[in-house]
Design an enzyme around this catalytic site. Structure first.
Site, PDB file in Angstrom:
ATOM      1  N   GLU A  18       0.823  -1.207   0.000  1.00 47.61           N
ATOM      2  CA  GLU A  18       0.000   0.000   0.000  1.00 47.61           C
ATOM      3  C   GLU A  18       0.859   1.260   0.000  1.00 47.61           C
ATOM      4  O   GLU A  18       0.571   2.230  -0.719  1.00 47.61           O
ATOM      5  CB  GLU A  18      -0.915   0.020   1.237  1.00 47.61           C
ATOM      6  CG  GLU A  18      -1.820  -1.184   1.351  1.00 47.61           C
ATOM      7  CD  GLU A  18      -1.246  -2.259   2.254  1.00 47.61           C
ATOM      8  OE1 GLU A  18      -1.981  -2.742   3.121  1.00 47.61           O
ATOM      9  OE2 GLU A  18      -0.053  -2.603   2.077  1.00 47.61           O
TER      10      GLU A  18
ATOM     11  N   SER B 288      22.357 -38.779 -21.560  1.00 51.20           N
ATOM     12  CA  SER B 288      22.333 -37.507 -20.833  1.00 51.20           C
ATOM     13  C   SER B 288      21.645 -37.675 -19.486  1.00 51.20           C
ATOM     14  O   SER B 288      20.744 -38.500 -19.326  1.00 51.20           O
ATOM     15  CB  SER B 288      21.606 -36.449 -21.661  1.00 51.20           C
ATOM     16  OG  SER B 288      21.293 -35.309 -20.880  1.00 51.20           O
TER      17      SER B 288
ATOM     18  N   ARG C 297      12.146 -22.473  -8.932  1.00 55.15           N
ATOM     19  CA  ARG C 297      13.078 -22.249  -7.820  1.00 55.15           C
ATOM     20  C   ARG C 297      12.962 -20.829  -7.274  1.00 55.15           C
ATOM     21  O   ARG C 297      13.169 -20.596  -6.088  1.00 55.15           O
ATOM     22  CB  ARG C 297      14.514 -22.528  -8.262  1.00 55.15           C
ATOM     23  CG  ARG C 297      14.837 -24.012  -8.423  1.00 55.15           C
ATOM     24  CD  ARG C 297      16.255 -24.218  -8.919  1.00 55.15           C
ATOM     25  NE  ARG C 297      16.555 -25.633  -9.097  1.00 55.15           N
ATOM     26  CZ  ARG C 297      17.656 -26.111  -9.666  1.00 55.15           C
ATOM     27  NH1 ARG C 297      18.577 -25.257 -10.125  1.00 55.15           N
ATOM     28  NH2 ARG C 297      17.836 -27.405  -9.790  1.00 55.15           N
TER      29      ARG C 297
ATOM     30  N   THR D 174      21.647 -37.813  -3.285  1.00 55.03           N
ATOM     31  CA  THR D 174      21.543 -37.035  -4.516  1.00 55.03           C
ATOM     32  C   THR D 174      22.797 -36.193  -4.736  1.00 55.03           C
ATOM     33  O   THR D 174      23.296 -36.073  -5.855  1.00 55.03           O
ATOM     34  CB  THR D 174      20.296 -36.132  -4.473  1.00 55.03           C
ATOM     35  OG1 THR D 174      19.127 -36.956  -4.366  1.00 55.03           O
ATOM     36  CG2 THR D 174      20.190 -35.289  -5.729  1.00 55.03           C
TER      37      THR D 174
ATOM     38  N   ASP E 138      24.654 -36.926  -8.122  1.00 55.70           N
ATOM     39  CA  ASP E 138      24.421 -35.957  -9.206  1.00 55.70           C
ATOM     40  C   ASP E 138      25.213 -34.658  -9.062  1.00 55.70           C
ATOM     41  O   ASP E 138      25.329 -33.907 -10.041  1.00 55.70           O
ATOM     42  CB  ASP E 138      22.927 -35.607  -9.275  1.00 55.70           C
ATOM     43  CG  ASP E 138      22.059 -36.812  -9.577  1.00 55.70           C
ATOM     44  OD1 ASP E 138      22.587 -37.779 -10.184  1.00 55.70           O
ATOM     45  OD2 ASP E 138      20.865 -36.799  -9.207  1.00 55.70           O
TER      46      ASP E 138
ATOM     47  N   LEU F 281      21.609 -26.565  -7.560  1.00 63.68           N
ATOM     48  CA  LEU F 281      20.352 -26.126  -6.945  1.00 63.68           C
ATOM     49  C   LEU F 281      20.281 -24.609  -6.783  1.00 63.68           C
ATOM     50  O   LEU F 281      19.853 -24.092  -5.747  1.00 63.68           O
ATOM     51  CB  LEU F 281      20.141 -26.828  -5.599  1.00 63.68           C
ATOM     52  CG  LEU F 281      20.114 -28.364  -5.635  1.00 63.68           C
ATOM     53  CD1 LEU F 281      19.884 -28.930  -4.247  1.00 63.68           C
ATOM     54  CD2 LEU F 281      19.080 -28.894  -6.612  1.00 63.68           C
TER      55      LEU F 281
ATOM     56  N   GLU G  73      13.908 -31.536  -4.299  1.00 61.45           N
ATOM     57  CA  GLU G  73      14.572 -31.990  -5.522  1.00 61.45           C
ATOM     58  C   GLU G  73      15.498 -33.132  -5.104  1.00 61.45           C
ATOM     59  O   GLU G  73      16.660 -32.906  -4.757  1.00 61.45           O
ATOM     60  CB  GLU G  73      15.358 -30.858  -6.187  1.00 61.45           C
ATOM     61  CG  GLU G  73      14.489 -29.716  -6.692  1.00 61.45           C
ATOM     62  CD  GLU G  73      15.191 -28.857  -7.725  1.00 61.45           C
ATOM     63  OE1 GLU G  73      15.795 -29.427  -8.656  1.00 61.45           O
ATOM     64  OE2 GLU G  73      15.128 -27.622  -7.607  1.00 61.45           O
TER      65      GLU G  73
END
Length: 352
Positions: free
Chosen positions: A52, A173, A189, A201, A205, A209, A277
């Site tokens: 406002e 891939s 994200r 993970t 990988d 992130l 994730e």
């Protein structure tokens, strides 16, 4: 234009703040007089002026104080009536000479809900509430959940093949989804304050992130990266989460009490929304614990086989219903998004 049309403009302003305002909610506002838009604004982050006051400041800059006298202000959330990091907006509206206040939804805090009405009406200001209430409540779901439960809004994000697998055959891939879906994940994200993953993970990988597209980062901080593991000593410290320029925003947490871990994120990191994730075991465990509120699934047009399902574990005791699913084609992929059904809740979610 009708009240709903002006509120739709205020909603567009509010959406600019999603993922940027924690622990405050994203709120938008527009100031109108004689059918003309005088100013607009949105709450940019905690400690800065509320929506406002941003709209009034914008109108003052463009049209001067006289133009604001007798104007109507539209705001997606009931104006605050208490002093926090900023002054009470009800006081600011009275001081500015606003004659009518239109808001979308009431304050989720029961002790504050409706308080603005009495204060403003006592000052001779007309008040109308509930305009586009459902739409306004949708973007406030994380804030409302934190207020009512102490837990953040939890999104499960997953890219999978048509047969429900999250990895491609060996030698191919690592990506299942296409470029448009990958870009959409960057946007997703930017809607959250933290991303949950697991030690497994990270070891497998080595994800970053992070928000890597400038149009989605836009001055906000990178989300917290929360690694849930009971084997912190096995973490590869050369992985991006522990070695990049945002390593100070990486946290290690144990898995013994996931609800407690989430509550701690609310208290210590002031998060409103988090995203999962990770692999299928942790994701399934979060569902089994009743901690997931929303799902975003990217289906890739391929079959992968193998033994890496999107949700692992021994199976749920009952099917998890998803309400208000939205569907969008992103290149060759299909994105599905909806809210987890709990009991007799009647939420009608939409993508934000």
């Amino acid at each position: 234009m009708q009240d709903e049309d002006w509120m739709a403009l205020a909603l567009a302003e509010a959406r600019k703040g999603i993922g940027r305002t924690a622990p405050n909610p994203p709120v938008g506002s527009v100031l109108v007089k004689d059918g003309m838009l005088l100013g607009s604004g949105w709450h940019r982050r905690a400690g800065m002026p509320h929506a406002e006051m941003e709209a009034i400041a914008n109108a003052l800059e463009n049209h001067g104080a006289n133009a604001i006298q007798g104007a109507t202000i539209y705001v997606t959330l009931e104006p605050c009536s208490t002093v926090g990091r900023t002054p009470a907006c009800t006081d600011g509206l009275m001081a500015a000479g606003i004659s009518r206040v239109v808001y979308g939804c009431a304050d989720p805090n029961p002790s504050h809900a409706g308080a603005a009405d009495g204060l403003l009406q006592a000052a001779g200001i007309e008040v109308t509430g509930g305009v586009l209430r459902n739409e306004c409540e949708e973007i406030l779901r994380p804030f409302a959940k934190v207020r009512s439960t102490g837990l953040p809004w939890v999104i499960w994000k997953c890219a999978m093949s048509l047969d429900g697998k999250i990895t491609r055959p060996a030698g191919e891939s690592q990506w299942l989804s296409g470029e448009q879906s990958l870009a959409d994940v960057q946007r997703l994200r930017s809607e959250v304050d933290a991303i949950l993953t697991t030690g497994e993970t990270v070891r497998r990988d080595r994800p970053a992130l992070t928000i890597r597209l400038p149009e989605f980062l836009g001055g906000r901080s990178q989300p917290w990266r929360v690694v849930v593991t009971d084997q912190a000593e096995t973490m590869p410290m050369d992985a991006p989460l522990f070695a990049d320029e945002w390593k100070a925003r990486t946290l290690l947490r144990g898995s013994a009490d996931m609800a407690g871990m989430l509550r701690k994120l609310v208290i210590e990191q002031e998060v409103l929304a988090v995203m999962i994730e990770s692999g299928g075991k942790f994701s399934a465990a979060m569902f089994e614990a009743g901690l997931v509120d929303e799902v975003v699934i990217y289906y890739a047009p391929m079959l992968c086989g193998g033994t890496m399902p999107a949700l692992a574990g021994s199976g749920f005791p009952a099917a998890v219903g998803i309400m208000g699913m939205s569907y969008e084609k992103l290149g060759d992929d299909l994105r599905m998004r909806g809210v987890v059904e709990r009991g007799n809740e009647k939420q009608i979610p939409k993508s934000v």
